[in-house]
Structures are given as C-alpha cells and as structure tokens.
Enzyme design. Structure first.
Site, PDB file in Angstrom:
ATOM      1  N   HIS A   1      44.697  37.611  44.451  1.00 56.83           N
ATOM      2  CA  HIS A   1      44.112  37.969  43.158  1.00 56.83           C
ATOM      3  C   HIS A   1      44.151  39.464  42.871  1.00 56.83           C
ATOM      4  O   HIS A   1      44.673  39.893  41.836  1.00 56.83           O
ATOM      5  CB  HIS A   1      42.664  37.491  43.090  1.00 56.83           C
ATOM      6  CG  HIS A   1      41.922  37.961  41.875  1.00 56.83           C
ATOM      7  ND1 HIS A   1      42.195  37.502  40.610  1.00 56.83           N
ATOM      8  CD2 HIS A   1      40.924  38.884  41.734  1.00 56.83           C
ATOM      9  CE1 HIS A   1      41.403  38.096  39.742  1.00 56.83           C
ATOM     10  NE2 HIS A   1      40.627  38.943  40.386  1.00 56.83           N
TER      11      HIS A   1
ATOM     12  N   HIS B   1      39.501  27.119  41.862  1.00 53.17           N
ATOM     13  CA  HIS B   1      39.879  28.495  41.595  1.00 53.17           C
ATOM     14  C   HIS B   1      40.083  29.264  42.893  1.00 53.17           C
ATOM     15  O   HIS B   1      39.173  29.400  43.699  1.00 53.17           O
ATOM     16  CB  HIS B   1      38.783  29.159  40.756  1.00 53.17           C
ATOM     17  CG  HIS B   1      39.126  30.533  40.286  1.00 53.17           C
ATOM     18  ND1 HIS B   1      38.194  31.530  40.144  1.00 53.17           N
ATOM     19  CD2 HIS B   1      40.320  31.085  39.926  1.00 53.17           C
ATOM     20  CE1 HIS B   1      38.772  32.626  39.716  1.00 53.17           C
ATOM     21  NE2 HIS B   1      40.061  32.379  39.571  1.00 53.17           N
TER      22      HIS B   1
END
Length: 303
Positions: free
Chosen positions: A89, A47
């Site tokens: 992100h 991730h």
C-alpha cells in the site's frame, strides 16, 4: 409584461424544450458485462487481505480471509527498484515492516528479507506475527495462490511518476501471461492510469472509476441530466460520502445499477453499516474486517 420578462420566459421554455428533447433522444448506454464482476449476490473483498485481523498484504492475511469464504481481495500494487510488481500500500516500507525507505529504492530480493508481520498488533496489543517469516508478496504470487478469487487491483502510483508511467504496461503483460483477465478489476484514483491501462487491455478487463469519473457521474445524477451520462468504468469503488455529498443512497446506487455498474463500498467495517448499505442495494464491500462482513452477508442470504 416587460420585454426582459418575455425574454427570460422564452429562454426558460427553450431550456425545458432542450432538456425534454435530450431526454427523448439520448438513451443511456449500460456498460457491457464483465465476467469478473458477474455475481448474483453481494460480495466481500478483504482489504489488503483483511488488515484488521492479520498483517496487511501477507499470505497469513489472505489465507485467513480465504478460509472465511470471502469473494476476493482489494489490494494496492507498487513497483520495486528492479520493476517487479508487489502487493503493497504505502510508498514507504516503514509502517508495516522492520525496514525503512521507499519501495522503489529496494529490489525484490531485498524486500523479501523484510518482516512483513512486524508492525501488526492484535486487540491485546501483542505482535503475534512478528518474526514468523511473513514476507512481502508479488502480484504474481497472489494470483497464483488464489486463482479462484476476484482481485481488485489499485494502481497507487501517480501517472506522473516513473513507477506510475511503467505500471499500466507491466500489469497488462503479467495479467495476460497468467490468463487472469476474467478474475481481476483494475482501479486507480487517477482516471488517466486506468485509461492508459485500457490502451493495452482494450476493454478485456474490468476497470473501476477514478476520482474524476465518480464526480462526473454524481454531477450528472444530481443535475437531472443522468440520461446524458456515458460511463467509462465497469465498477464504482466508493465511500459512503464524497466530501459532504452522500454517495451511499438508494437513488444513486440505483442510477449506477441501471447502467450495469455495481457499487462496492470502501471503509465499511461495522455490522450496522453493512446492513444499511445492503438494504440500499450495495453490490459489495471492501472491508478491513472480513469476519463480521461475512456474517452479515451470510445472514442476509439465510433470510
């Protein structure tokens, strides 16, 4: 027997008959296989590169995880002011770099000057990557540097925003230019975003289920009308629970598997959870901690 009772029984019998007829007539249609998702064993996607072990979304993180043998990465993408696609992100740069402000307010050249390793701390509370030259990466750079790995690309921006309105077409053009159609899966919490992306891709690229599609599938599964469910995604990227509803169950995973839809579980970072979900039939994991994840997967293969 009263008239109301007779009517109720008649309606009930009719409902059962309709359900039985639909069960006989309706045949679940599994999704067509996508090369990008063709794995014969559980896989690990780091991730944001493995954000617990190195600065998220940096070359350092991606390289470290690749050396561990992960199968790929799960990333988020955003647009810069000059409409370049970067691997990032948050909407704002403050949390991970020494810059402040919105991604969309900076050009790529300006963002390249940011220290992408600035905020990362190791277990000792030190900043080992601060000032080491770690930069924000473009999606192009990531795809070119790791051509052998699967990239799960998450479209972060809402389709209602300017950046979100541009992203589906820009992403498709980049993937087509690089010939990356068979090594990515495109996801978004907004089903509308993946639908818009697929207008360009025309089912040539694997797509993941958004929030509404996951809810729709779970509702069909629990209502015993799963045979009427027609999936619109090739992958379910889900957490163990949807509010109070458990998604990490053997029966739900099996329901999706029968439709040729693998399940990749997010936010799994401890060995106990890895092992439990593996035994339930999980096809993959999206984890902040690739080191223990790879150890569990390797142990399961050796057994």
């Amino acid at each position: 027997m009263g008239r109301k009772t007779k009517v109720a029984l008649t309606v009930g019998v009719a409902g059962v008959a309709a359900w039985a007829t639909s069960k006989f007539v309706a045949k679940p249609m599994p999704r067509e296989s996508k090369k990008a998702l063709d794995f014969n064993k559980p896989i690990i996607l780091a991730h944001r590169g493995g954000l617990a072990e190195a600065p998220e979304n940096t070359k350092a993180a991606f390289s470290k995880s690749a050396e561990l043998g992960v199968h790929g990465f799960a990333i988020d993408i955003r647009l810069t002011q000059d409409e370049e696609i970067i691997v990032f992100h948050d909407e704002y740069v403050d949390r991970t770099t020494d810059f402040s402000g919105r991604i969309a307010d900076y050009s790529l050249i300006e963002l390249k000057k940011a220290d992408a390793g600035y905020a990362f701390k190791n277990e000792q509370g030190e900043h080992p990557y601060r000032g080491k030259g770690e930069q924000i990466l473009t999606l192009r750079e990531l795809l070119e540097n790791f051509p052998h790995l699967l990239i799960a690309i998450n479209l972060k921006d809402s389709p209602d925003t300017y950046e979100g309105s541009l992203m589906p077409s820009k992403l498709w053009r980049l993937l087509e230019e690089l010939g990356a159609e068979d090594r990515v899966v495109v996801t978004s919490q907004y089903d509308e975003q993946t639908d818009r992306f697929n207008l360009y891709a025309q089912n040539r690229i694997a797509t993941g289920a958004g929030s509404d599609e996951v809810k729709k599938a779970y509702a069909a599964f629990t209502s015993k009308l799963g045979h009427l469910y027609s999936p619109r995604a090739d992958l379910f990227r889900i957490t163990k629970k949807l509010g109070v509803f458990p998604l990490g169950t053997k029966s739900f995973i099996h329901f999706l598997t029968q439709l040729n839809i693998p399940t990749y579980f997010e936010n799994v970072n401890d060995k106990e959870s890895f092992i439990k979900l593996l035994n339930l039939g999980a096809a993959g994991f999206i984890t902040d901690c690739p080191t223990p994840a790879m150890e569990v997967v390797q142990e399961s293969i050796d057994e």
